[in-house]
Design an enzyme around this catalytic site. Structure first.
Site, PDB file in Angstrom:
ATOM      1  N   SER A  16       0.834  -1.195   0.000  1.00  0.00           N
ATOM      2  CA  SER A  16       0.000   0.000   0.000  1.00  0.00           C
ATOM      3  C   SER A  16       0.882   1.263   0.000  1.00  0.00           C
ATOM      4  O   SER A  16       1.672   1.447  -0.924  1.00  0.00           O
ATOM      5  CB  SER A  16      -0.967  -0.028   1.186  1.00  0.00           C
TER       6      SER A  16
ATOM      7  N   HIS B  53      -7.837  -5.051  -1.478  1.00  0.00           N
ATOM      8  CA  HIS B  53      -6.574  -4.393  -1.137  1.00  0.00           C
ATOM      9  C   HIS B  53      -5.820  -5.124  -0.036  1.00  0.00           C
ATOM     10  O   HIS B  53      -4.586  -5.094  -0.009  1.00  0.00           O
ATOM     11  CB  HIS B  53      -6.862  -2.959  -0.700  1.00  0.00           C
TER      12      HIS B  53
ATOM     13  N   ASP C 140      -9.633  -2.864  -6.396  1.00  0.00           N
ATOM     14  CA  ASP C 140      -8.847  -2.425  -5.242  1.00  0.00           C
ATOM     15  C   ASP C 140      -9.049  -0.917  -5.053  1.00  0.00           C
ATOM     16  O   ASP C 140      -8.920  -0.127  -5.994  1.00  0.00           O
ATOM     17  CB  ASP C 140      -7.366  -2.733  -5.481  1.00  0.00           C
TER      18      ASP C 140
END
Length: 227
Positions: free
Chosen positions: A77, A172, A160
């Protein structure tokens, strides 16, 4: 391995640490270091920039203290965007521009893993998954990533919320479960092969205390304490 955790995860390696564990089980003597950065959403731009700076320092420490070391970079991320900005330079809109990693340091990077990267851009050779839209902070200078494309895997699936501008937080959060073993195997293959793509002389005077060197047929590691 140098590891950048996802946003709002507690300090340490975070979710992507599961990939690190798989590599350590397969490569005796391998070690890892977590990037110390805020990983916050409330001041994302400054947090991400701090992650880039911190990861660069860790790379400098390894490469300076152990010039023959093989380094893998991993990020999830926000941490994946950190990894991308370290390797390719920062070119995303609204972020302060930075340059790609110096070639004298990039020569030590043999594998790069990104999961759920908000700067993900479709159509790149390093992409894995079925994402079609790209991230919420799309990378603008794609050419800067070309030298490291062969040693990189960037995982992103459709819908996502962050890497494909979708609406799914569940997608995600699932990359280690879905792709963790594949990512670890990729790192192992690059570590055991000749994956260096850029050559140059290394070296700057980054501070650190060299503790010991671990050698095996795969990784050459510098293990150190910051001072």
């Amino acid at each position: 391995m140098i590891v950048a955790r996802a946003s709002v995860e507690k300090p340490g390696q975070g979710t992507i640490g599961g990939v690190v564990t798989l590599v350590q089980q397969a490569v005796p003597g391998s070690d890892s270091e977590a990037v110390d950065y805020p990983a916050t959403l409330t001041d994302y731009l400054n947090s991400e920039a701090a992650g880039v700076a911190a990861m660069q320092i860790l790379i400098q420490n390894y490469a300076t203290r152990c010039p023959n070391s093989k380094i893998a970079l991993l990020g999830y991320s926000q941490g994946a965007q950190v990894v991308g900005d370290v390797m390719c330079g920062t070119s995303e809109t609204a972020f302060n521009m930075t340059s790609p990693l110096d070639i004298g340091l990039a020569k030590n990077i043999v594998a790069v893993i990104q999961m759920g990267d908000p700067s993900f851009t479709v159509g790149q050779p390093q992409n894995v998954g079925n994402a079609t839209k790209g991230g919420i902070f799309k990378r603008q200078d794609l050419a800067a990533c070309a030298p490291s494309a062969s040693i990189t895997k960037s995982y992103c699936d459709a819908t996502d919320k962050y890497c494909d501008s979708g609406n799914s937080s569940a997608v995600h959060a699932a990359y280690v479960k879905e792709y963790g073993t594949e990512a670890a195997t990729f790192i192992e293959s690059k570590v055991n092969g000749s994956a260096t793509v850029i050559t140059s002389s290394a070296g700057d005077g980054t501070r650190g205390l060299l503790v010991k060197v671990l050698l095996n047929s795969a990784f050459v590691f510098c293990v150190y304490q910051m001072i």
